[in-house]
Design a protein around this motif. Sequence first.
Motif, PDB file in Angstrom:
ATOM      1  N   MET A  76       0.835  -1.209   0.000  1.00  0.00           N
ATOM      2  CA  MET A  76       0.000   0.000   0.000  1.00  0.00           C
ATOM      3  C   MET A  76       0.871   1.261   0.000  1.00  0.00           C
ATOM      4  O   MET A  76       1.886   1.327   0.696  1.00  0.00           O
ATOM      5  CB  MET A  76      -0.893  -0.054   1.238  1.00  0.00           C
ATOM      6  CG  MET A  76      -1.820   1.124   1.431  1.00  0.00           C
ATOM      7  SD  MET A  76      -2.834   0.812   2.917  1.00  0.00           S
ATOM      8  CE  MET A  76      -3.608   2.399   3.124  1.00  0.00           C
ATOM      9  N   SER A  77       0.482   2.273  -0.786  1.00  0.00           N
ATOM     10  CA  SER A  77       1.256   3.509  -0.845  1.00  0.00           C
ATOM     11  C   SER A  77       0.442   4.756  -0.535  1.00  0.00           C
ATOM     12  O   SER A  77       1.011   5.815  -0.254  1.00  0.00           O
ATOM     13  CB  SER A  77       1.905   3.662  -2.231  1.00  0.00           C
ATOM     14  OG  SER A  77       0.918   3.719  -3.251  1.00  0.00           O
ATOM     15  N   ARG A  96       4.261   1.224   1.845  1.00  0.00           N
ATOM     16  CA  ARG A  96       5.050   2.411   1.526  1.00  0.00           C
ATOM     17  C   ARG A  96       4.429   3.698   2.049  1.00  0.00           C
ATOM     18  O   ARG A  96       5.123   4.703   2.235  1.00  0.00           O
ATOM     19  CB  ARG A  96       5.241   2.521   0.016  1.00  0.00           C
ATOM     20  CG  ARG A  96       6.024   1.371  -0.592  1.00  0.00           C
ATOM     21  CD  ARG A  96       6.039   1.447  -2.104  1.00  0.00           C
ATOM     22  NE  ARG A  96       6.823   0.369  -2.683  1.00  0.00           N
ATOM     23  CZ  ARG A  96       8.133   0.438  -2.934  1.00  0.00           C
ATOM     24  NH1 ARG A  96       8.799   1.551  -2.632  1.00  0.00           N
ATOM     25  NH2 ARG A  96       8.769  -0.578  -3.465  1.00  0.00           N
ATOM     26  N   GLY A  97       3.129   3.730   2.243  1.00  0.00           N
ATOM     27  CA  GLY A  97       2.455   4.933   2.702  1.00  0.00           C
ATOM     28  C   GLY A  97       1.007   4.641   3.036  1.00  0.00           C
ATOM     29  O   GLY A  97       0.536   3.515   2.904  1.00  0.00           O
ATOM     30  N   GLY A  98       0.285   5.682   3.466  1.00  0.00           N
ATOM     31  CA  GLY A  98      -1.101   5.507   3.857  1.00  0.00           C
ATOM     32  C   GLY A  98      -1.216   4.988   5.281  1.00  0.00           C
ATOM     33  O   GLY A  98      -0.240   4.955   6.039  1.00  0.00           O
ATOM     34  N   GLU A  99      -2.427   4.554   5.643  1.00  0.00           N
ATOM     35  CA  GLU A  99      -2.675   4.058   6.997  1.00  0.00           C
ATOM     36  C   GLU A  99      -3.500   2.782   6.954  1.00  0.00           C
ATOM     37  O   GLU A  99      -4.526   2.717   6.278  1.00  0.00           O
ATOM     38  CB  GLU A  99      -3.409   5.103   7.836  1.00  0.00           C
ATOM     39  CG  GLU A  99      -3.728   4.647   9.255  1.00  0.00           C
ATOM     40  CD  GLU A  99      -4.367   5.716  10.117  1.00  0.00           C
ATOM     41  OE1 GLU A  99      -4.898   5.372  11.198  1.00  0.00           O
ATOM     42  OE2 GLU A  99      -4.343   6.898   9.714  1.00  0.00           O
ATOM     43  N   GLY A 116       7.150   2.701   4.839  1.00  0.00           N
ATOM     44  CA  GLY A 116       6.522   3.974   5.162  1.00  0.00           C
ATOM     45  C   GLY A 116       5.077   3.777   5.557  1.00  0.00           C
ATOM     46  O   GLY A 116       4.531   2.675   5.489  1.00  0.00           O
ATOM     47  N   GLY A 117       4.431   4.868   5.971  1.00  0.00           N
ATOM     48  CA  GLY A 117       3.034   4.807   6.360  1.00  0.00           C
ATOM     49  C   GLY A 117       2.869   4.490   7.838  1.00  0.00           C
ATOM     50  O   GLY A 117       3.829   4.494   8.619  1.00  0.00           O
ATOM     51  N   ARG A 137      17.934  -9.272   3.900  1.00  0.00           N
ATOM     52  CA  ARG A 137      18.897  -9.113   4.983  1.00  0.00           C
ATOM     53  C   ARG A 137      18.463  -8.065   6.000  1.00  0.00           C
ATOM     54  O   ARG A 137      19.018  -7.990   7.091  1.00  0.00           O
ATOM     55  CB  ARG A 137      20.268  -8.742   4.406  1.00  0.00           C
ATOM     56  CG  ARG A 137      20.867  -9.824   3.518  1.00  0.00           C
ATOM     57  CD  ARG A 137      22.195  -9.380   2.945  1.00  0.00           C
ATOM     58  NE  ARG A 137      23.181  -9.131   3.991  1.00  0.00           N
ATOM     59  CZ  ARG A 137      23.951 -10.066   4.531  1.00  0.00           C
ATOM     60  NH1 ARG A 137      23.828 -11.325   4.135  1.00  0.00           N
ATOM     61  NH2 ARG A 137      24.835  -9.766   5.452  1.00  0.00           N
ATOM     62  N   THR A 138      17.511  -7.216   5.628  1.00  0.00           N
ATOM     63  CA  THR A 138      17.055  -6.168   6.537  1.00  0.00           C
ATOM     64  C   THR A 138      15.539  -6.187   6.659  1.00  0.00           C
ATOM     65  O   THR A 138      14.826  -6.610   5.754  1.00  0.00           O
ATOM     66  CB  THR A 138      17.503  -4.775   6.054  1.00  0.00           C
ATOM     67  OG1 THR A 138      16.990  -4.532   4.732  1.00  0.00           O
ATOM     68  CG2 THR A 138      19.015  -4.680   6.022  1.00  0.00           C
ATOM     69  N   GLY A 139      15.050  -5.718   7.800  1.00  0.00           N
ATOM     70  CA  GLY A 139      13.624  -5.716   8.070  1.00  0.00           C
ATOM     71  C   GLY A 139      12.984  -4.379   7.792  1.00  0.00           C
ATOM     72  O   GLY A 139      13.308  -3.704   6.815  1.00  0.00           O
ATOM     73  N   MET A 140      12.069  -3.975   8.652  1.00  0.00           N
ATOM     74  CA  MET A 140      11.338  -2.724   8.493  1.00  0.00           C
ATOM     75  C   MET A 140      12.301  -1.575   8.232  1.00  0.00           C
ATOM     76  O   MET A 140      13.316  -1.414   8.916  1.00  0.00           O
ATOM     77  CB  MET A 140      10.525  -2.482   9.772  1.00  0.00           C
ATOM     78  CG  MET A 140       9.706  -1.214   9.777  1.00  0.00           C
ATOM     79  SD  MET A 140       8.717  -1.134  11.300  1.00  0.00           S
ATOM     80  CE  MET A 140       8.192   0.580  11.247  1.00  0.00           C
ATOM     81  N   ALA A 141      11.991  -0.739   7.218  1.00  0.00           N
ATOM     82  CA  ALA A 141      12.899   0.318   6.792  1.00  0.00           C
ATOM     83  C   ALA A 141      12.275   1.704   6.868  1.00  0.00           C
ATOM     84  O   ALA A 141      12.823   2.657   6.329  1.00  0.00           O
ATOM     85  CB  ALA A 141      13.389   0.046   5.370  1.00  0.00           C
ATOM     86  N   GLY A 142      11.149   1.848   7.522  1.00  0.00           N
ATOM     87  CA  GLY A 142      10.515   3.151   7.648  1.00  0.00           C
ATOM     88  C   GLY A 142       9.077   3.022   8.087  1.00  0.00           C
ATOM     89  O   GLY A 142       8.498   1.933   8.098  1.00  0.00           O
ATOM     90  N   GLY A 143       8.485   4.169   8.461  1.00  0.00           N
ATOM     91  CA  GLY A 143       7.104   4.176   8.892  1.00  0.00           C
ATOM     92  C   GLY A 143       6.971   3.988  10.399  1.00  0.00           C
ATOM     93  O   GLY A 143       7.959   3.924  11.137  1.00  0.00           O
TER      94      GLY A 143
END
Length: 266
Positions: A76-77, A96-99, A116-117, A137-143
């Motif tokens: 979702m963005s 990626r964005g939104g709620e 994101g989001g 190799r990496t998990g959550m990256a933002g939001g």
Amino acid sequence: MTTLSLRAVPNGRVDMTGVLPETLAGRSADDIAKQIIHLAGSPMMLGDLFEVDADETDMLVIRTDSDRLDCLGKGMSTGSVRIEGPAGHYAAQGMRGGELDIHGDAGDGAANGMMGGLLRIRGNAGDWLGAALIGDRTGMAGGVVAVEGNAGDRLGDRMRRGLILVRGQAGDACGARLLAGTLVVAGGCGTLPGSGLRRGSLILGRRPEAIPLSFNDSGRVDLSYLGLLHRHAESFLPGLLPASTQAHRYMGDLAFGGKGEILVLA
């Protein structure tokens, strides 16, 4: 507002990938009902499982009493999705964005690979919340992820960026292999907190039974950023953090560079 109401509990797990405000916007109820989803790996039309009521807004409501709906909000963005009931596995995967607002529990793997989001979980979350996608190799990256209840094991595993807030407790290996970002658990956690932590902050409202030996006890500290974090967290989970800037600090994991920290709030 577009509303999808589950007709009956499905006889297998349902992959809801692609059922998003951005993909349903501007479409009629009949057209939305023809959207392809997958039940136990087999394709079927959305209208076979849901009653559809469509309106031209970026708000999507999914009414369900089943925890078999997987991948809700995946990729979702933009827009807003409210789940009136429980969610299955992998909610907000790659978001990626939104709620995405879940008024119930969420299964395993929520917010895996999130970029994101905002993800709100009004109930409890399963294992591997905010962790890496399989093969990554990496998990959550933002939001931001805000959980009203408890979370399971491996919370924030390999998390690289972003903010996770949990009002309740977390299971074992909370913050394991944390690369960066901030993870707050007001109710404390189980064994092996911060195992393999490289950078970032694991902030606990209660001291765990044991801090791993690979963390250095740095004593009581005063950190001004805790005041900023308190004010930021108030907009997601009011009352989660105290207004104090005092905490007991443990630096580590020394076996992995020792540039991260576990903070036990005063």
